[in-house]
Design an enzyme around this catalytic site. Structure first.
Site, PDB file in Angstrom:
ATOM      1  N   GLY A 249      -8.410  11.460   4.510  1.00  0.00           N
ATOM      2  CA  GLY A 249      -9.919  12.122   4.163  1.00  0.00           C
ATOM      3  C   GLY A 249     -10.282  13.557   4.256  1.00  0.00           C
ATOM      4  CD  GLU A 291      -3.635   5.474   6.884  1.00  0.00           C
ATOM      5  OE1 GLU A 291      -2.922   4.387   6.973  1.00  0.00           O
ATOM      6  OE2 GLU A 291      -4.907   5.406   6.628  1.00  0.00           O
ATOM      7  N   GLY A 293      -3.903  11.911   1.977  1.00  0.00           N
ATOM      8  CA  GLY A 293      -3.340  11.838   0.631  1.00  0.00           C
ATOM      9  C   GLY A 293      -3.614  12.951   0.002  1.00  0.00           C
ATOM     10  NE  ARG A 331     -11.229  12.768  -8.001  1.00  0.00           N
ATOM     11  CZ  ARG A 331     -11.658  14.059  -7.505  1.00  0.00           C
ATOM     12  NH1 ARG A 331     -11.275  15.131  -8.032  1.00  0.00           N
ATOM     13  NH2 ARG A 331     -12.224  13.873  -6.495  1.00  0.00           N
ATOM     14  CE1 TYR A 335     -14.116   8.762  -7.231  1.00  0.00           C
ATOM     15  CE2 TYR A 335     -14.051  10.860  -7.582  1.00  0.00           C
ATOM     16  CZ  TYR A 335     -13.280   9.956  -7.433  1.00  0.00           C
ATOM     17  OH  TYR A 335     -11.989   9.751  -7.171  1.00  0.00           O
ATOM     18  CB  CYS A 362     -14.486   6.727 -28.715  1.00  0.00           C
ATOM     19  SG  CYS A 362     -13.685   7.524 -30.042  1.00  0.00           S
ATOM     20  CE1 TYR A 391      -6.573   8.915  -4.307  1.00  0.00           C
ATOM     21  CE2 TYR A 391      -7.353  10.865  -3.521  1.00  0.00           C
ATOM     22  CZ  TYR A 391      -6.754   9.885  -3.248  1.00  0.00           C
ATOM     23  OH  TYR A 391      -6.781   9.293  -1.818  1.00  0.00           O
TER      24      TYR A 391
HETATM   25  C1  PLP Z   1      -7.425   6.652   0.440  1.00  0.00           C
HETATM   26  C2  PLP Z   1      -6.923   6.410   1.712  1.00  0.00           C
HETATM   27  C3  PLP Z   1      -6.448   7.608   2.419  1.00  0.00           C
HETATM   28  C4  PLP Z   1      -6.409   8.865   1.816  1.00  0.00           C
HETATM   29  O1  PLP Z   1      -7.637   9.469   1.515  1.00  0.00           O
HETATM   30  P1  PLP Z   1      -7.600  10.827   1.182  1.00  0.00           P
HETATM   31  O2  PLP Z   1      -8.686  11.325   1.027  1.00  0.00           O
HETATM   32  O3  PLP Z   1      -6.684  11.022  -0.053  1.00  0.00           O
HETATM   33  O4  PLP Z   1      -6.886  11.953   2.487  1.00  0.00           O
HETATM   34  C5  PLP Z   1      -5.882   7.301   3.687  1.00  0.00           C
HETATM   35  N1  PLP Z   1      -6.045   5.937   4.070  1.00  0.00           N
HETATM   36  C6  PLP Z   1      -6.534   4.843   3.635  1.00  0.00           C
HETATM   37  C7  PLP Z   1      -6.680   3.504   4.197  1.00  0.00           C
HETATM   38  C8  PLP Z   1      -7.258   5.061   2.216  1.00  0.00           C
HETATM   39  O5  PLP Z   1      -7.654   4.169   1.686  1.00  0.00           O
END
Ligand code: PLP
Length: 432
Positions: A249, A291, A293, A331, A335, A362, A391
């Site tokens: 996140g 984690e 992403g 995206r 949102y 469309c 994403y």
């Molecule tokens: C989506 C997600 C992430 C990664 O979130 P980012 O905002 O892309 O860093 C990590 N862990 C879990 C369980 C997720 O669902």
């Protein structure tokens, strides 16, 4: 002038991305085109790895949250940087395994994994299943009993923290489809139940607060709350939960409104918090997982389009339409995510217009963004939308039967295709 150092302007006045001329890339591969920067992806992986080594004495592992951008090549890159990964579906898991990812370093998430997916994961030796609740626990226990195996699991907990991000990407609060709740006692009950199951090896607790977060405090607070629960479980049962997974996140800078902090500082502050609490409670230091992403891949991607129709509605707005849209980047439609855009062949010129960038689907809601400052846009121009590495490709659809664009990877100025573009034949290949 640009937020990320992989963007620049060359002597022709064209936008470059990791030293590659984006106008030439558009000519060579056609548009729409996803372009990724391998060097920056690797750098970002190293930021997390180094910080965990430095601040937490190598007792942690960063897992790339692969839903942000999933294809075989990204799993190879991330694996070669020593990261693990997390997957949230059988399809992501299959892709990772096809790329040769070590199943021991894969964490399998999901709020409604199917029995088939769980069987597939266990048969392939996936190291960790992150259970979402009692239903998951029941299904996995049944499978393990049938197969006479033991599964390593952790559990996703919603720690009751509001991380001040967009409602659609907030996941740590009680009203969420993900995980078991901490404040109602549900999480504790889950842990006590899981510990007693004989085919289940409860390894860890997990939380993920949401996405595009810019503060340290929610992560520290999450670490505190989960660790206190781990200590409570130890005190009552003697059982030690070894892993603490704090999710992802970490926010990135899409526009000037975004103010991210250094990713290493999350790890520094969480490490301190965890060490302090463990010391005070004589609790063994847990293995930490993170984690990331978006923060690994988002700034490492741009999307190139060709401008077609430019429609001025006097007194209202100007629509600049491009040859992609919500099918390759949903995206804004989902949102209201905001992006910066540049006319790649006029990158030196001042941004003199405020426009709405529309896609070709469309749907009136098919926009890349509104109120976007950009150079004067004319048909035939190449437009680059920035920070689309996360994403976008992974959320692409075939709406209006648009083939998915190719993905080109740039390493030190050199381009190569890592995902082929789809053809019309691909679009009908499963039609009977
Ligand atoms: C989506 C997600 C992430 C990664 O979130 P980012 O905002 O892309 O860093 C990590 N862990 C879990 C369980 C997720 O669902």
């Amino acid at each position: 002038m640009f937020y990320y150092k992989n963007l620049d302007i060359n002597e022709k006045g064209n936008l470059t991305f990791n030293k590659a001329d984006t106008v030439l890339l558009a000519k060579k591969y056609q548009t729409p085109l996803y372009v990724m920067d391998e060097d920056m992806i690797r750098e970002n992986c190293r930021i997390y790895k180094k910080a965990l080594d430095k601040f937490y004495d190598k007792r942690g592992l960063a897992l790339y949250a692969s839903k942000a951008f999933s294809c075989k090549e990204i799993y190879r890159i991330v694996a070669s940087e020593g990261l693990g990964c997390d997957v949230v579906s059988g399809g992501e898991l299959y892709t990772a395994l096809e790329a040769g990812f070590d199943p021991e370093k894969i964490y399998f998430h999901g709020n409604n994994k199917t029995k088939q997916e769980l069987i597939f994961a266990l048969e392939k030796g996936v190291g960790h299943i992150v259970l979402d609740g009692f239903y998951d626990l029941e299904v996995i226990s049944e499978i393990c009993e049938e197969k006479n195996i033991v599964a390593n699991v952790s559990v996703r907990i919603k720690p009751g923290i509001d991380a001040h991000t967009h409602d659609a990407v907030m996941t740590g609060q009680i009203d969420s489809k993900f995980g078991v709740a901490l404040e109602t006692g549900e999480a504790k009950e889950f842990l006590l139940t899981a510990i007693k199951k004989k085919n289940i090896n409860l390894r860890g607790v997990h939380c993920h607060l949401g996405s595009q977060i810019f503060d340290l405090e929610p992560f520290e607070e999450a670490a505190r709350r989960l660790l206190n629960l781990m200590i409570e479980i130890r005190n009552e049962t003697g059982y030690i939960i070894e892993e603490l997974n704090l999710g992802g996140g970490f926010g990135i800078k899409y526009t000037e409104k975004d103010d991210p902090i250094e990713y290493a500082s999350y790890i520094e502050s969480v490490s301190k918090t965890v060490k302090n609490i463990c010391n005070r409670n004589d609790f063994p230091l847990p293995f930490i997982l993170m984690e990331p992403g978006r923060s690994i891949v988002a700034p490492c991607g741009i999307t190139l389009y060709t401008v077609g129709s430019v429609k001025k509605i006097p007194g209202i707005r100007t629509y600049v339409s491009v040859d992609g849209g919500m099918a390759d980047n949903p995206r804004y439609a989902l949102y209201n995510a905001e992006y910066e855009a540049v006319i790649a062949n006029k990158a030196k010129e001042p941004k003199s217009q405020i426009v709405t960038i529309a896609g070709r689907c469309c749907e009136s809601g098919d926009l890349i963004g509104e109120n976007i400052k950009i150079q004067k846009a004319e048909s035939g121009d190449i437009m680059a939308v920035l920070s689309t590495g996360a994403y976008n490709y992974s959320m692409a659809s075939h709406y209006n039967r648009l083939p998915n664009p190719p993905v080109v990877m740039i390493k030190d100025g050199e381009d190569r295709v890592i995902v082929k573009g789809e053809t019309y034949e691909d679009i009908v290949k499963n039609d009977i």
